[in-house]
Design an enzyme around this catalytic site. Structure first.
Site, PDB file in Angstrom:
ATOM      1  CB  CYS A 167     -21.257 -40.943   6.832  1.00 26.35           C
ATOM      2  SG  CYS A 167     -19.500 -40.386   7.078  1.00 26.35           S
ATOM      3  CE  LYS A 178       6.656  -0.147   3.860  1.00 33.35           C
ATOM      4  NZ  LYS A 178       6.120  -0.933   2.605  1.00 33.35           N
ATOM      5  CE1 TYR A 233       6.863   7.355  -0.623  1.00 33.35           C
ATOM      6  CE2 TYR A 233       5.114   5.829  -1.496  1.00 33.35           C
ATOM      7  CZ  TYR A 233       6.645   6.174  -1.388  1.00 33.35           C
ATOM      8  OH  TYR A 233       7.637   5.495  -1.979  1.00 33.35           O
ATOM      9  CD  GLU A 277       1.340   8.017   4.075  1.00 32.19           C
ATOM     10  OE1 GLU A 277       2.016   9.186   3.970  1.00 32.19           O
ATOM     11  OE2 GLU A 277       0.544   7.516   3.197  1.00 32.19           O
ATOM     12  CB  CYS A 302     -18.893 -44.432   6.842  1.00 32.88           C
ATOM     13  SG  CYS A 302     -19.283 -43.826   5.279  1.00 32.88           S
ATOM     14  CD  GLU A 325       3.694   1.250  -2.086  1.00 35.91           C
ATOM     15  OE1 GLU A 325       4.408   2.186  -1.990  1.00 35.91           O
ATOM     16  OE2 GLU A 325       3.932   0.346  -1.792  1.00 35.91           O
ATOM     17  CB  CYS A 331     -16.514 -42.106   3.119  1.00 35.87           C
ATOM     18  SG  CYS A 331     -16.559 -41.082   4.561  1.00 35.87           S
ATOM     19  CE  LYS A 347       6.777  -4.247   6.101  1.00 34.44           C
ATOM     20  NZ  LYS A 347       7.730  -4.903   5.755  1.00 34.44           N
ATOM     21  CB  CYS A 372     -19.075 -39.718   1.969  1.00 38.03           C
ATOM     22  SG  CYS A 372     -19.984 -40.949   3.065  1.00 38.03           S
ATOM     23  CG  ASP A 375     -22.142   8.156 -11.780  1.00 43.53           C
ATOM     24  OD1 ASP A 375     -21.350   9.014 -11.155  1.00 43.53           O
ATOM     25  OD2 ASP A 375     -21.925   6.785 -11.834  1.00 43.53           O
ATOM     26  CB  SER A 392      14.533   1.019   1.017  1.00 40.36           C
ATOM     27  OG  SER A 392      15.807   1.153   1.335  1.00 40.36           O
ATOM     28  CG  LEU A 393      10.176   3.608   4.298  1.00 35.76           C
ATOM     29  CD1 LEU A 393       8.626   3.700   4.776  1.00 35.76           C
ATOM     30  CD2 LEU A 393      10.752   4.905   5.130  1.00 35.76           C
ATOM     31  CE  LYS A 405       7.149   9.104   4.886  1.00 34.13           C
ATOM     32  NZ  LYS A 405       6.434   9.178   3.521  1.00 34.13           N
ATOM     33  CG  ASP A 461       1.670  -5.714   0.634  1.00 33.47           C
ATOM     34  OD1 ASP A 461       2.777  -5.378   0.303  1.00 33.47           O
ATOM     35  OD2 ASP A 461       1.275  -6.661   0.997  1.00 33.47           O
ATOM     36  CG  ASP A 517     -21.028   8.448 -17.797  1.00 34.00           C
ATOM     37  OD1 ASP A 517     -19.827   8.750 -17.279  1.00 34.00           O
ATOM     38  OD2 ASP A 517     -21.928   7.777 -17.464  1.00 34.00           O
ATOM     39  CD  GLU A 554     -24.411  17.265 -16.660  1.00 33.97           C
ATOM     40  OE1 GLU A 554     -25.410  16.823 -17.294  1.00 33.97           O
ATOM     41  OE2 GLU A 554     -23.866  18.322 -17.007  1.00 33.97           O
TER      42      GLU A 554
HETATM   43  O1  I6G Z   1       8.021   2.688   0.361  1.00 35.88           O
HETATM   44  C1  I6G Z   1       7.284   3.680   0.988  1.00 35.88           C
HETATM   45  C2  I6G Z   1       6.110   3.445   1.358  1.00 35.88           C
HETATM   46  C3  I6G Z   1       5.476   4.351   2.075  1.00 35.88           C
HETATM   47  C4  I6G Z   1       8.029   4.691   1.372  1.00 35.88           C
HETATM   48  C5  I6G Z   1       7.275   5.830   2.138  1.00 35.88           C
HETATM   49  C6  I6G Z   1       6.221   5.330   2.367  1.00 35.88           C
HETATM   50  O2  I6G Z   1       5.280   6.457   3.106  1.00 35.88           O
HETATM   51  C7  I6G Z   1       4.102   6.274   3.659  1.00 35.88           C
HETATM   52  N1  I6G Z   1       7.956   6.877   2.526  1.00 35.88           N
HETATM   53  C8  I6G Z   1       9.418   7.097   2.144  1.00 35.88           C
HETATM   54  C9  I6G Z   1      10.081   8.290   2.603  1.00 35.88           C
HETATM   55  C10 I6G Z   1      10.213   6.057   1.542  1.00 35.88           C
HETATM   56  N2  I6G Z   1       9.204   4.833   1.231  1.00 35.88           N
HETATM   57  C11 I6G Z   1      11.286   6.074   1.313  1.00 35.88           C
END
Ligand code: I6G
Length: 678
Positions: A440, A123, A233, A121, A419, A181, A416, A322, A434, A34, A83-84, A298, A125, A38, A36
C-alpha cells in the site's frame, strides 16, 4: 478510658489531624508518613463510634454525610458574587490601567498617578463557590448561581479535603465568607474519563464540566470520589473581625486560617509587570496541573478598590486577562480516512476553518469509529473543537440541539482509500486496517518517514514534504531505495538546489553509521517502539539472532508478550521485509556490536518508570538511559501499570495523575539513591 480523658484525646486527635492537613494542603509539607496520618484518623473514628455524643460536624471524620438530597435548596448571597471584566490584548490591559490611574488622580491636580500595585493570579477554569464560616466552622457552601442567588451545596463541599471544616489557628472574624474556584486537576479529569469509558458511561468534555458535574451531585458520596480541589481568591461578607487593608495581606491571612490560595499569586508594580506575569503564566500554562483560561489582576490596596468602586455587576478594580479561547464552535464539513504506517485507518475531521488556541485549524483527529459513535457525530454537524497547548486539535462535542436537517452518517470505507485493498477490523472491532502492508503506497510512504525520523535513522533534512515528492515520482518504493538516491534526482524538486541536494545525500550517507536499536525501531515493526527495540537488541545482541528467533524466545524478552512477539516473528518471516533488510545491509548500514549483557536482568528489571518535569542533576534523557541500563522500562504516560514516577521540578499533569492512581513518586535524589542502593 474515663469520659473526660476520651474527650481530651478526641480533641487532641482533631488538633493533630488539623495540623497535618494545614501542613499538607497549605504549606505543601509533610511531617509524618501517610500511615501515621491514617492511624490518627482511625483512632478518632473508633473513639467517635464508641462515644457518638462526642461527634461534631467539624470533626475530620464527618466529611461525607449519609443521605443524598432530593434537590438543592436556594441560597441568597448576602453580598452579590460579581463577575469580572475582561481584557484580551496588551493594549486593552494598558487602557484598563490608565482608566484606574485617571480615576484615582486628584481632580484638578493635573498630576497622574505613578505605577499602581496589582495582585496577579491565574484564572482557573472551574466553578465559583462561596464558603461561609461562623465561629470558624464551615456552615454553608453555595454556588455562584446568578450572582444574587445560588444553590446550597454544603453537603458536597464538606467532602472536599482541601476545604477545612474548621478554620485553622485563631484571629479569624466571627463571620467570614470566602469565594474561590473549585476545580478538577488535569490528571484527575483524565482518570475520571478513563473510568467512565471502561464502564461505557458518558465522559466529560473538559475539567470544568467534570468539576461542575461532580459538584452538582445530589449524593455527596459521588462528589467525595471526584477529588475536587479549591483555591480561594477573596473574602466576601465579614462580621466580627477586621481583615488586612491590602488584598495580598488578606490572601495571606486566609491562607493562615487554612484556606488554600494559589501558590502562583504575585504582587507586581504597574501594568507592564502585569503583562510580564501574563506571559510567564502563559508559558507554563501546559505544565500547570489545572486548566486556566487567563490571569486576573486586582488593585492591591483595599482603600483604592473602594475609591474606584464597581460598574454594573463587576469591580472596576479588577479584570481578567484572557488567553485565546481553547474551544470554539465550527462545522464538520467532511471526514477523510488516513492510512497510517501500520495500515490503521484513522478518520480525520475536515472543519470549517476556525481560530482556536491561538491558531486557525481546519482539521482535527477523530481517533477511531468508536469515538465517532460516542460523539454521535454526523457530517454537517455543529461541533466544539478544542486545541490546548501543543495537543492535536480534537472534536470534543456535537451540539446536537443545533443539528441541521441534512447531516449524513459517517461510514468506514470497505476498501483502503489509497490501494483499494479490503479493510479489516481488529479483534476488538475498534481499529480498522488496510492489511496490504508495504504494497500500500500510503503505508510505504509513512514507513519511509518513520525510518528517517530522529529516533530512528535520524536522516536530517529528509522531511515529510520531500518524502512525499520522491514517492510521487516513484523514486522511493521502499526504505532501501533511500540509499540509491543521487543528488541529480533531487535537484529541481521543491526547495532543492545543488547545495541542499548534496547536503541531503550526505545526511543519508551519514545515517549508515547507526545503532542496532535505532535500526530495529526504524524498521517500523508493529508495536515495536524505541524501548522494545532496545530490549530486543540487548536480549539477542545481533540482527541475525533476532531474525532467527522464534515466538518462544521472543516472549522471553522482558516486556514482550505473545502479541508483540507474533508481530516481530511475522515481520522477519515476510520475504519482502527480508529482501529490504538485505538491501539496507548491502548499502552499508552498520552498527557497533552489542555485548549480550545481563542488563535486562538489572536492578530495575520488571519495573515501569515515567519521567517528568525538569531534573537538576541529569537530563530526562540521562535518567531514561539509567533506568533502561538497569533493566527498567520507560513509559511516556502514567497508568495503573506504572511503578514509579520520577518527578522533577514543575511536573504537571503526570504528577497529578500519579497521585490520583497512588503511583510511587520519586524526586531526583530519591531516584539516584534507589538506583544506587539496588
Ligand atoms: O471569577 C473570578 C475568578 C477569579 C473572580 C475573581 C477571581 O480572582 C482570582 N475575582 C473576583 C473579584 C471576581 N471573580 C468577582
Amino acid at each position: 478510658m474515663a469520659a473526660d480523658s476520651v474527650e481530651t484525646r478526641i480533641s487532641e486527635l482533631r488538633k493533630q489531624i488539623d495540623h497535618h492537613n494545614y501542613l499538607y494542603y497549605i504549606l505543601d509539607q509533610i511531617e509524618v508518613p501517610d500511615a501515621e496520618y491514617d492511624r490518627l484518623m482511625r483512632e478518632l473514628q473508633e473513639l467517635e463510634q464508641q462515644y457518638p455524643t462526642l461527634v461534631t460536624p467539624e470533626s475530620p471524620t464527618q466529611r461525607v454525610g449519609s443521605t443524598p438530597l432530593s434537590e438543592f435548596s436556594e441560597v441568597q448571597h448576602e453580598q452579590p458574587m460579581l463577575s469580572l471584566g475582561n481584557v484580551f490584548t496588551e493594549q486593552e490591559l494598558m487602557e484598563f490601567d490608565q482608566r484606574l490611574r485617571d480615576r484615582l488622580a486628584q481632580p484638578g491636580s493635573g498630576k497622574s498617578i505613578e505605577a499602581l500595585e496589582y495582585v496577579c493570579e491565574p484564572k482557573l477554569d472551574g466553578v465559583a463557590v462561596s464558603l461561609l464560616y461562623i465561629g470558624g466552622k464551615l456552615v454553608r457552601g453555595a454556588t455562584r448561581g446568578d450572582g444574587s442567588r445560588g444553590e446550597d451545596i454544603t453537603q458536597n463541599v464538606r467532602t472536599i479535603s482541601t476545604i477545612p471544616l474548621q478554620l485553622h489557628g485563631d484571629g479569624y472574624p466571627e463571620l467570614l465568607e470566602v469565594r474561590g474556584e473549585l476545580f478538577i486537576s488535569k490528571g484527575t479529569f483524565e482518570s475520571i474519563n478513563e473510568d467512565a469509558l471502561k464502564q461505557n458511561q458518558k465522559t466529560f468534555v473538559n475539567p470544568r464540566n467534570a468539576a461542575s458535574g461532580s459538584l452538582r451531585q445530589l449524593d455527596p458520596k459521588i462528589t467525595a470520589k471526584r477529588n475536587l480541589e479549591i483555591y480561594i481568591y477573596a473574602a466576601g461578607w465579614v462580621e466580627g473581625g477586621e481583615l488586612a487593608d491590602t488584598h495580598h495581606e488578606r490572601l495571606k491571612q486566609l491562607n493562615q486560617w487554612g484556606l488554600r490560595t494559589n501558590p502562583e499569586i504575585k504582587k507586581v508594580q504597574g501594568a507592564a509587570e502585569c503583562q510580564v506575569y501574563y506571559e510567564q503564566i502563559g508559558a507554563k500554562r501546559d505544565d500547570l496541573p489545572y486548566e486556566i483560561d487567563g490571569v486576573v489582576y486586582k488593585l492591591n490596596s483595599i482603600k483604592l478598590q473602594e475609591q474606584v468602586g464597581f460598574i454594573s455587576r463587576a469591580p472596576r478594580w479588577a479584570t481578567a486577562h484572557k488567553f485565546p479561547a481553547q474551544e470554539e464552535l465550527t462545522t464538520l464539513l467532511d471526514v477523510e480516512f488516513q492510512v497510517g504506517r501500520t495500515g490503521a485507518i484513522t478518520p480525520v475531521a475536515r472543519l470549517e476553518p476556525v481560530f482556536v488556541g491561538g491558531v486557525t485549524i481546519s482539521n482535527a483527529t477523530l481517533h477511531n469509529m468508536d469515538e465517532i459513535k460516542r460523539l454521535d457525530l454526523h457530517i454537517g454537524d455543529r461541533v466544539i473543537v478544542r486545541r490546548a497547548g501543543d495537543v492535536i486539535p480534537k472534536v470534543v462535542q456535537v451540539v446536537t440541539d443545533r443539528r441541521p436537517a441534512n447531516t449524513t452518517e459517517i461510514k468506514m470505507p470497505n476498501h483502503c482509500p489509497v490501494c483499494q485493498s479490503e479493510v479489516l477490523k481488529d479483534e476488538q472491532g475498534i481499529i480498522f486496517r488496510c492489511n496490504a502492508g508495504l504494497y500500500c503506497a500510503a503505508q510505504r510512504k509513512e514507513s519511509i518517514k518513520h525510518f528517517a525520523s530522529r529516533k530512528a535513522m535520524d536522516i536530517q533534512g529528509l522531511g515529510d514534504k520531500i518524502v512525499e515528492q520522491l514517492c510521487a515520482l516513484g523514486l522511493l518504493e521502499s526504505i532501501a531505495d533511500l540509499y540509491q538516491l543521487k543528488s541529480e534526482q533531487l535537484i529541481g524538486l521543491d526547495g532543492f538546489g545543488e547545495k541542499s541536494a548534496n547536503k541531503l545525500i550526505a545526511a543519508i550517507e551519514a545515517s549508515k553509521q547507526t545503532t542496532l536499536p535505532k535500526f530495529i525501531y526504524g524498521l517500523g515493526i508493529r508495536e515495536v517502539g524505541e524501548t522494545t527495540a532496545k530490549q530486543l537488541a540487548n536480549q539477542f545482541g545481533t540482527l541475525e539472532a533476532i531474525q532467527n528467533s522464534d515466538q518462544e524466545s521472543l516472549e522471553q524478552t522482558p516486556e514482550i508478550g505473545p502479541i508483540v512477539a507474533a508481530h516481530i516473528n511475522h515481520f522477519f518471516h515476510d520475504s519482502h521485509n527480508r529482501t529490504v533488510i538485505e538491501a539496507l545491509l548491502s548499502a552499508g548500514i552498520v552498527w557497533p556490536s552489542i555485548e549480550v549483557s545481563a542488563v535486562t536482568q538489572g536492578v530495575f528489571s520488571g519495573l515501569v518508570f515515567v519521567v517528568t518535569g525538569k531534573l537538576e542533576q541529569m537530563s530526562r534523557e540521562d535518567a531514561k538511559q539509567k533506568i533502561e541500563s538497569l533493566g527498567g522500562k520507560v513509559s511516556g504516560s502514567v497508568s495503573a501499570k506504572t511503578d514509579y514516577l520520577l518527578a522533577g521540578e514543575k511536573a504537571g499533569s503526570k504528577l497529578a495523575k500519579a497521585q490520583t492512581l497512588g503511583v510511587k513518586i520519586l524526586d531526583e535524589q530519591q531516584f539516584i539513591e534507589l538506583a544506587d542502593s539496588r
